[in-house]
Design a protein around this motif. Structure first.
Motif, PDB file in Angstrom:
ATOM      1  N   CYS A  19     -37.566  11.248  18.123  1.00 32.01           N
ATOM      2  CA  CYS A  19     -36.173  11.474  18.480  1.00 32.01           C
ATOM      3  C   CYS A  19     -35.956  11.208  19.981  1.00 32.01           C
ATOM      4  O   CYS A  19     -36.885  11.302  20.788  1.00 32.01           O
ATOM      5  CB  CYS A  19     -35.782  12.901  18.109  1.00 32.01           C
ATOM      6  N   ASP A  20     -34.695  10.925  20.315  1.00 27.69           N
ATOM      7  CA  ASP A  20     -34.301  10.386  21.628  1.00 27.69           C
ATOM      8  C   ASP A  20     -35.123  10.863  22.821  1.00 27.69           C
ATOM      9  O   ASP A  20     -35.679  10.080  23.569  1.00 27.69           O
ATOM     10  CB  ASP A  20     -32.848  10.761  21.925  1.00 27.69           C
ATOM     11  N   GLU A  41     -32.261  15.919  18.799  1.00 27.05           N
ATOM     12  CA  GLU A  41     -30.966  15.519  19.337  1.00 27.05           C
ATOM     13  C   GLU A  41     -29.805  16.099  18.529  1.00 27.05           C
ATOM     14  O   GLU A  41     -28.776  16.466  19.082  1.00 27.05           O
ATOM     15  CB  GLU A  41     -30.884  13.991  19.330  1.00 27.05           C
ATOM     16  N   SER A  42     -29.987  16.181  17.210  1.00 21.80           N
ATOM     17  CA  SER A  42     -28.853  16.554  16.363  1.00 21.80           C
ATOM     18  C   SER A  42     -28.610  18.059  16.329  1.00 21.80           C
ATOM     19  O   SER A  42     -27.536  18.496  15.940  1.00 21.80           O
ATOM     20  CB  SER A  42     -29.076  16.033  14.939  1.00 21.80           C
TER      21      SER A  42
HETATM   22 FE1  FES Z   1     -30.929  10.107  16.471  1.00 24.84          FE
HETATM   23 FE2  FES Z   1     -33.031  11.875  16.426  1.00 24.84          FE
HETATM   24  S1  FES Z   1     -30.899  12.256  16.082  1.00 24.84           S
HETATM   25  S2  FES Z   1     -32.998   9.789  16.926  1.00 24.84           S
END
Ligand code: FES
Length: 585
Positions: free
Chosen positions: A131-132, A95-96
């Motif tokens: 992660c998400d 996600e990042s």
């Molecule tokens: Fe938030 Fe991976 S960046 S869960």
């Protein structure tokens, strides 16, 4: 040395894997011989269950970078129970780091998981995510193949600590960067803070999307009960993984349950109610809708509002509240919430789980060890009605969502002037100028940030506020977009407007100066412009060009469904099953 094992002679002759390893002649020779090159002894071909371990490890996905240890624990469990584990990489979505949005690739990961499971000699699978998007990506793929499956998440990070205070990943990024823009923190402060926020392996430790989806998987019955909240570095998570390895072998031997037997309408209703009780991410609306589509469970946007309407908020976690996932785990984790909801008749305790028991029996007797973190239905953090509101109106004929618990109560009924932006870049550039014509009473409108428009529906819906207003002490404004919001975000933020602007939704027709009326209690979002005027504007509207001429992005643009349908690809809805494909001669 002669081989003491006759391939495929065991009790598992009818299994999928036996159609690779248990067949005579050239075919069996070929399939076994190459696997033997990995150094396995011949007992692995005696008909025992072959268990895949789908590992979304990647150093490009920091939240999943520790999943190798979990995979080893799963293998221990599989061997212990007489199975044959084979680990394979699954696409990883960080996600990042991923651009333009990890969400653009959720369906690609789901396709990859689905096709890998079906194309290989697997009888069951343990899915490792974190992660998400990796959790829904795994569940989507596994649901469409319908092999026995257990999902084990990597667990949340330890709590962030800075200058004597807790820090929540994501949530404090928004807060601290706003503080810096308001002049209350220096760049040096921020650099110090960034080293203190994420202190360990694991996914975001607020009740963001990763924690939410871990809880959703547990509430659906697809993850071991009690597993969602265990911190990533906690040895308990390795034990859960080992047990999952043992349990998946039992499931294969017993012939199930398969995902289609767990992911029932009841399971989804349980998950929706649980999401309201934990103050979970709005992203759960999109992911649960897509997963339901894979197993043929009808789920409407209004289900999220209607089913959650009488569910109070029981968990006091950031971004809506004060605590973090480590505290949630100390308090007893999701089983406490589920036990409360079962007791109140809000969760159906008869739903099946991968544990081999009903969810009601699994959580029976769970109690909160920290009542300030996990409350009872009788003394909740917030009364019922603080979950996800589904809005309708001429600005969002196919719906939009608003997370009530993250909003400012005084803005839930609001009428203001729209200030419209066609891109997030235009918005971010504009709000740094002190002479920008925006007041706190205005309604910020962002478009072209939906599934097709961006593409990939990024988490930009919680627009940062204009710098001048921040300095004046403004903390929230009504914001409307076809984007998503990070589960760690907050504010009076209307999201997932459907149809999106790039698909010709009314959001494309709004102009700065129009008046927008939000009435959350009435579930209404209206643009106070006449139908005739909107028709004129529509006639002049020009559809955007696809963002790419080839490749995945083009496929996604052409086939992605709108937010109210879960953003799946139209041709991926439904299941295709685990039938063994024809042989590779
Ligand atoms: Fe938030 Fe991976 S960046 S869960």
């Amino acid at each position: 040395m002669p081989d003491p094992v006759v391939p495929g002679s065991g009790a598992g002759r009818a299994r999928r894997s036996a159609q690779w390893f248990g067949v005579p002649g050239r075919s069996g020779f070929l399939h076994r011989s190459w696997v033997r090159a990995e150094g396995f002894t011949p007992e692995v071909f005696d008909g025992r269950p072959v268990i895949g371990i789908a590992n979304s490890f990647s150093e490009l996905t920091p939240c999943n970078s520790h999943l190798g240890r979990l995979a080893e624990a799963v293998k221990r469990g599989v061997w212990q129970s007489g199975g044959f584990p084979l680990e394979f990489p699954a696409m990883s979505l960080g996600e990042s780091l991923m651009r333009p949005s990890a969400m653009l690739y959720r369906n690609l990961m789901a396709m990859e998981v689905e096709e890998t499971l079906r194309a290989n000699p697997l009888d069951g699978v343990v899915l490792l995510s974190g992660c998400d998007k990796t959790t829904p990506g795994m569940l989507l793929g596994a649901a469409s193949v319908d092999l026995p499956a257990i999902l084990v998440t990597g667990g949340p990070m330890l709590r962030g600590r800075w200058r004597g205070e807790d820090m929540g990943s994501g949530t404090d990024v928004w807060r601290l960067t706003e503080e810096q823009r308001a002049g209350r923190f220096t760049t040096e402060d921020l650099i110090e803070a960034e080293t203190c926020m994420n202190r360990s392996n694991g996914h975001c430790m607020t009740m963001g999307t990763a924690s939410t989806m871990a809880c959703m998987s547990e509430a659906l019955g697809m993850s071991p009960t009690g597993s969602a909240s265990i911190p990533a570095p906690d040895a308990g998570r390795l034990r859960v993984a080992q047990r999952a390895g043992q349990r998946i072998v039992e499931m294969v031997v017993a012939g199930g349950p398969r995902p289609s037997e767990i992911l029932t309408r009841t399971a989804f209703e349980n998950a929706i109610r649980t999401n309201a009780a934990i103050g979970g991410s709005t992203n759960a609306v999109i992911h649960l809708t897509a997963i339901a589509g894979r197993v043929g469970v009808p789920l409407e946007l209004e289900d999220f509002d209607r089913l959650a309407a009488d569910v109070p908020l029981l968990v006091d976690l950031m971004p809506s509240g004060r605590f973090l996932m480590e505290d949630f785990h100390d308090a007893g984790g999701l089983p406490v919430v589920l036990a409360e909801l079962v007791r109140a008749g809000m969760v159906d305790g008869t739903a099946r789980t991968v544990d081999g028991a009903t969810i009601g029996s699994q959580v029976e007797g769970s109690r909160s060890w920290r009542p300030e973190v996990v409350r009872s239905v009788d003394a909740p953090v917030q009364d019922a009605g603080s979950g996800t509101a589904v809005l309708r109106g001429n600005l969002c004929p196919d719906g939009a969502v608003l997370k009530i618990s993250a909003a400012t109560p005084g803005l839930l009924s609001h009428r203001g002037r729209a200030v419209v932006f066609d891109s997030i870049e235009e918005y971010l550039e504009t709000i740094e100028h002190d002479d920008v014509d925006i007041s706190a009473h205005d309604v910020l409108v962002l478009r072209n940030a939906g599934p097709r428009g961006y593409p990939g529906m990024p988490e930009v819906g919680n627009l940062p506020l204009p710098a001048r207003l921040l300095r004046e002490g403004v903390t929230d404004m009504v914001r409307i977009s076809d984007a998503r919001m990070s589960g760690t975000g907050y504010g009076t933020v209307v999201l997932h407007v459907a149809p999106e602007a790039a698909a010709g939704g009314p959001l494309a027709l709004v102009r700065t100066g129009d008046v927008v009326r939000l009435d959350a209690a009435a579930r209404s979002l209206q643009l106070e412009v006449s139908d005739e005027e909107l028709a004129e504007r529509r006639a002049a509207w020009v559809a955007p060009q696809p963002p790419a001429t080839r490749g995945w992005t083009r496929l996604y643009f052409d086939h992605v469904l709108q937010a109210d349908k879960g953003c799946d690809l139209d041709f991926l809805v439904g299941a295709s099953g685990d039938a063994v494909p024809r042989e590779n001669h």
